[in-house]
Design a protein around this motif. Sequence first.
Motif, PDB file in Angstrom:
ATOM      1  N   ARG A 161       0.844  -1.201   0.000  1.00 27.11           N
ATOM      2  CA  ARG A 161       0.000   0.000   0.000  1.00 27.11           C
ATOM      3  C   ARG A 161       0.879   1.249   0.000  1.00 27.11           C
ATOM      4  O   ARG A 161       1.836   1.326   0.765  1.00 27.11           O
ATOM      5  CB  ARG A 161      -0.905   0.019   1.231  1.00 27.11           C
ATOM      6  N   ASP A 215      -1.531   3.883   2.964  1.00 27.15           N
ATOM      7  CA  ASP A 215      -2.104   3.269   4.157  1.00 27.15           C
ATOM      8  C   ASP A 215      -2.390   4.335   5.220  1.00 27.15           C
ATOM      9  O   ASP A 215      -1.575   5.239   5.447  1.00 27.15           O
ATOM     10  CB  ASP A 215      -1.142   2.217   4.718  1.00 27.15           C
ATOM     11  N   LYS A 224       2.969   0.937   3.103  1.00 26.10           N
ATOM     12  CA  LYS A 224       2.922  -0.313   3.862  1.00 26.10           C
ATOM     13  C   LYS A 224       3.560  -1.417   3.023  1.00 26.10           C
ATOM     14  O   LYS A 224       2.981  -1.898   2.062  1.00 26.10           O
ATOM     15  CB  LYS A 224       1.484  -0.685   4.224  1.00 26.10           C
ATOM     16  N   ASP A 226      -3.765  -6.776  11.958  1.00 32.10           N
ATOM     17  CA  ASP A 226      -3.119  -6.450  10.687  1.00 32.10           C
ATOM     18  C   ASP A 226      -3.430  -7.514   9.633  1.00 32.10           C
ATOM     19  O   ASP A 226      -3.701  -7.204   8.476  1.00 32.10           O
ATOM     20  CB  ASP A 226      -1.612  -6.322  10.887  1.00 32.10           C
ATOM     21  N   ASN A 242      -7.504  -7.276   9.032  1.00 37.88           N
ATOM     22  CA  ASN A 242      -8.059  -6.027   8.509  1.00 37.88           C
ATOM     23  C   ASN A 242      -7.371  -5.516   7.258  1.00 37.88           C
ATOM     24  O   ASN A 242      -7.963  -4.733   6.503  1.00 37.88           O
ATOM     25  CB  ASN A 242      -8.006  -4.935   9.584  1.00 37.88           C
ATOM     26  N   LYS A 243      -6.117  -5.924   7.044  1.00 41.15           N
ATOM     27  CA  LYS A 243      -5.388  -5.376   5.900  1.00 41.15           C
ATOM     28  C   LYS A 243      -4.862  -6.454   4.952  1.00 41.15           C
ATOM     29  O   LYS A 243      -5.097  -6.405   3.750  1.00 41.15           O
ATOM     30  CB  LYS A 243      -4.241  -4.488   6.399  1.00 41.15           C
ATOM     31  N   ASP A 285      -7.517  -8.355   2.869  1.00 39.08           N
ATOM     32  CA  ASP A 285      -8.038  -7.542   1.766  1.00 39.08           C
ATOM     33  C   ASP A 285      -7.049  -7.477   0.611  1.00 39.08           C
ATOM     34  O   ASP A 285      -7.432  -7.585  -0.564  1.00 39.08           O
ATOM     35  CB  ASP A 285      -8.347  -6.126   2.249  1.00 39.08           C
ATOM     36  N   ASP A 286      -5.770  -7.289   0.916  1.00 40.06           N
ATOM     37  CA  ASP A 286      -4.778  -7.119  -0.139  1.00 40.06           C
ATOM     38  C   ASP A 286      -4.523  -8.415  -0.902  1.00 40.06           C
ATOM     39  O   ASP A 286      -4.282  -8.392  -2.113  1.00 40.06           O
ATOM     40  CB  ASP A 286      -3.477  -6.565   0.447  1.00 40.06           C
TER      41      ASP A 286
END
Length: 210
Positions: free
Chosen positions: A162, A165, A171, A181, A184-185, A188-189
Motif C-alpha cells: 500500500r 495506508d 505499507k 493487521d 483487517n489489511k 483484503d490485499d
Amino acid sequence: MKKTTVLVVLFIFPLVAYLFFASGVNNFGRLPILTEKVNDLPQSPDSVKLDGQITILGFLGNKIEQRKGNVFNLNQKIYKRFNGFKDLQFVMVAPEGSEENVQALKKELGSFTDTQNWKFVYSTPSEIKELFESLQTNLNLDDSLFTPYVFIIDKERNLRGRNDDEDEGVKYGFNTSSVADLNNKMEDDVKIILAEYRLALKKNNADSSQ
C-alpha cells in the motif's frame, strides 16, 4: 409502505452493494507495486521460485521455536483462507542448519493444516540478507535473521503493498504478530491481487477466443 421498505432491504440494497463493490474491483483492483524485480529465491532442492507464482514471503530466522506463534497466526488468518488458489504459495526463508527445527514446525502445522503450499527455503545469512534488502523496505531483519513481517510478491517478482495506508503511509509488509493487521489489511490485499490475476486471465482467455 412497510412492504416497500422490506422489498428495498431484501432486493434493492444487496444489488446496489454488489454493483458498488464490483465497480470497486474493476476500477481500484490493483495493488500498488512498491519495488520492482526483487531477487529470486536461493536455489533449493525443491526448486521453489518466485517467478510465475504469487508468493507470501517471510523470514523465519534461526530461533524457530520462538516464531511458531507468528507462523500459526499467518496459517490461521491467511493460509487457511486462501490455500487452494492456483499459483499462490507461502514461502518461509530460514538459515541453513535450521532444517530439523523447521521440519518439527511443519509437522506441528500438519496436525491441523494441509501444508502442501507451505514452502521452506534454506540459505546462508548473506544470501538471506541480500534477498531481504532487495525488497527495499523500511523494515529490518533482527540478529537472528527474523522479521515478523511477511510480504506479497507477484508473479513478476514485484513487491506489492500500500502506498496510502492510513496508519503507515507506505505499507511494505504485514505484521504476523498482529491478528488485526492480518485480518483487517492483509486479507483484503491478498483478495485484491488474486482478483487482479483472475481478471487478467479472463481477459486473456476472451481475447484468445476471438
